[in-house]
Scaffold this active site. Structure first.
Site, short mmCIF file in Angstrom:
data_model
loop_
_atom_site.label_atom_id
_atom_site.label_comp_id
_atom_site.label_asym_id
_atom_site.label_seq_id
_atom_site.Cartn_x
_atom_site.Cartn_y
_atom_site.Cartn_z
N ASP A 4 -22.83 -3.11 -9.92
CA ASP A 4 -21.58 -4.38 -9.49
C ASP A 4 -20.27 -3.94 -10.91
O ASP A 4 -19.62 -3.53 -9.84
CB ASP A 4 -22.08 -5.72 -9.50
CG ASP A 4 -23.33 -5.97 -8.92
OD1 ASP A 4 -23.63 -5.06 -7.51
OD2 ASP A 4 -24.11 -6.96 -9.21
N HIS A 44 -25.08 -7.65 -11.04
CA HIS A 44 -25.53 -6.39 -12.15
C HIS A 44 -25.16 -5.43 -12.60
O HIS A 44 -23.75 -5.27 -12.30
CB HIS A 44 -26.40 -6.11 -10.91
CG HIS A 44 -27.19 -7.17 -9.74
ND1 HIS A 44 -27.06 -7.52 -8.57
CD2 HIS A 44 -28.26 -7.50 -10.36
CE1 HIS A 44 -28.23 -8.45 -8.64
NE2 HIS A 44 -28.73 -8.85 -9.22
C1 3MF Z 1 -33.95 -12.61 -6.45
C2 3MF Z 1 -32.37 -12.91 -7.73
C3 3MF Z 1 -32.24 -12.21 -8.38
C4 3MF Z 1 -31.16 -12.53 -9.37
C5 3MF Z 1 -29.73 -11.12 -9.48
C6 3MF Z 1 -29.23 -11.77 -10.91
C7 3MF Z 1 -30.59 -10.65 -6.51
O1 3MF Z 1 -34.04 -13.42 -6.16
O2 3MF Z 1 -32.40 -14.37 -7.45
O3 3MF Z 1 -30.66 -12.38 -7.23
O4 3MF Z 1 -30.62 -13.41 -9.22
O5 3MF Z 1 -31.02 -10.23 -9.65
O6 3MF Z 1 -30.22 -11.66 -11.34
#
Ligand code: 3MF
Ligand code: MG
Length: 347
Positions: free
Chosen positions: A54, A51
């Site tokens: 991150d 993200h």
């Molecule tokens: C939610 C997800 C997310 C996405 C992430 C990357 C937090 O169900 O799957 O995980 O995978 O945001 O796009």
């Protein structure tokens, strides 16, 4: 022994977690983000999913120059460790401006915030060395259908996709569909919706999907068919392999843990299509159990990767001549029994 393949695997730092859920406290101490990178290579992972925050923590409180500086440094750190940043996703679901969605919010200032943040994400992706951003449209949807004009919302999403394509002439957008959670009725709930948005955009070759097994299951669809659909349109940017035990909260179980046969079919579709040959990663999006003791927990990541490789052996030893014979004879009873026995290793 599992087949040695040239597949490259990835996961995101959020897959090593404190184990909190909405109904209880954290059960594991926080494990520092920066210490997570050293765990990737020894476990056989080469890709890191990110993200925006991150890569650059606290990005709301620092200047654009500082954001770029930090992202460039993280990119260097990754390269030094032999790691590849697979994608960067704007985390559009923790800001107060995105409580009711960003791109599809009824508020013009919320939409402006979402667009600003998306531009920063593209900048961060570039600085860290990634060619793709992922849009998981977390809060783009509604809890009651009357809350938003859905037609307008879809137009706004298309507009956003086009704006990103114009903002950076090389970046790819990978849309990760999910039908619900946190919203009740999410926009872009399936691969079909994402692929339609791609084709409607001004440069569809740069708009693809990320298919997460559990998200497809939550939509009542078969993950391998969703993957096959995206692959047939050359639109599978990545996958988030995991599993889901029916229509419940988003579980992010280990790949194959709920339905081994469905997992086999996902590996089959991917391997038959030559997935990975253009650099695509086998991405995981798994969580360990809330009840799991210790820190950091990585067993779920190792297990899911190992399961993928074991199933790859099963895919490559699946007797295709026999499958063809059964298909020609339209003897699906025999085909099913053969498939199940093959998976069980029974003679
Ligand atoms: C939610 C997800 C997310 C996405 C992430 C990357 C937090 O169900 O799957 O995980 O995978 O945001 O796009
Ligand atoms: Mg995911």
């Amino acid at each position: 022994m599992a087949t040695q393949s040239s597949y490259r695997f990835s996961f995101g730092p959020w897959n090593i977690s404190e184990g909190a859920d909405p109904f209880g406290p954290e059960v594991r101490p926080a494990f520092p983000h920066e210490s997570k990178y050293a765990l990737f290579k020894p476990m056989g992972f080469d890709g890191v999913q990110f993200h925006d925050d991150d890569v650059v923590p606290d990005l709301a409180n620092i200047s654009h120059a500082q954001i770029m500086d930090k992202a460039t440094k993280v990119g260097l750190m990754l390269r030094n460790q032999g790691l590849v940043p697979e994608f960067v996703a704007p985390r559009l679901w923790f800001a107060e401006q995105t409580v009711d969605g960003g791109y599809t919010s009824n508020s013009a200032s919320d939409r402006a915030y979402a667009w600003e943040r998306t531009q920063r994400t593209v900048d961060i992706a570039r600085a860290v060395g990634s060619k793709a951003i992922v849009l998981w449209l977390a809060r783009e949807g509604s809890y009651i259908r009357e809350a938003k004009d859905a037609r307008l919302a879809y137009q706004r999403l298309l507009e956003l996709v086009n704006k990103v394509l114009s903002y950076d002439k090389g970046i790819e957008i990978w849309i990760e569909p999910k039908p619900n959670e946190p919203t009740d009725l999410a926009y872009v709930p399936t691969t079909g919706h994402a692929v339609a948005l791609a084709y409607a955009s001004q440069d569809h070759t740069r708009v693809k999907t990320v298919i997460e097994s559990a998200h497809a299951i939550l939509a009542g669809l078969d993950p391998s068919d969703e993957m096959a659909f995206a692959l047939s349109h050359n639109k599978l940017g990545s996958v988030h392999l995991n599993d889901q035990n029916g229509l419940k909260y988003d579980q992010d179980k280990n790949f194959g843990a709920a339905n081994l046969r469905a997992a086999f079919n996902q590996v089959l579709v991917l391997d038959d299509a030559g997935y990975g040959k253009n650099g695509e990663f086998v991405g995981l999006d798994v969580k360990t159990f809330r009840t799991q003791k210790g820190s950091p927990i990585t067993a779920h990541l190792k297990a899911s990767r190992e399961l993928f490789l074991i199933l790859l052996d099963k895919v490559r030893s699946y007797d295709r001549k026999l499958v063809e014979q059964y298909r020609e004879a339209r003897d699906y009873e025999a085909l099913e029994l053969y498939t199940l026995k093959h998976l069980l290793g029974a003679k």
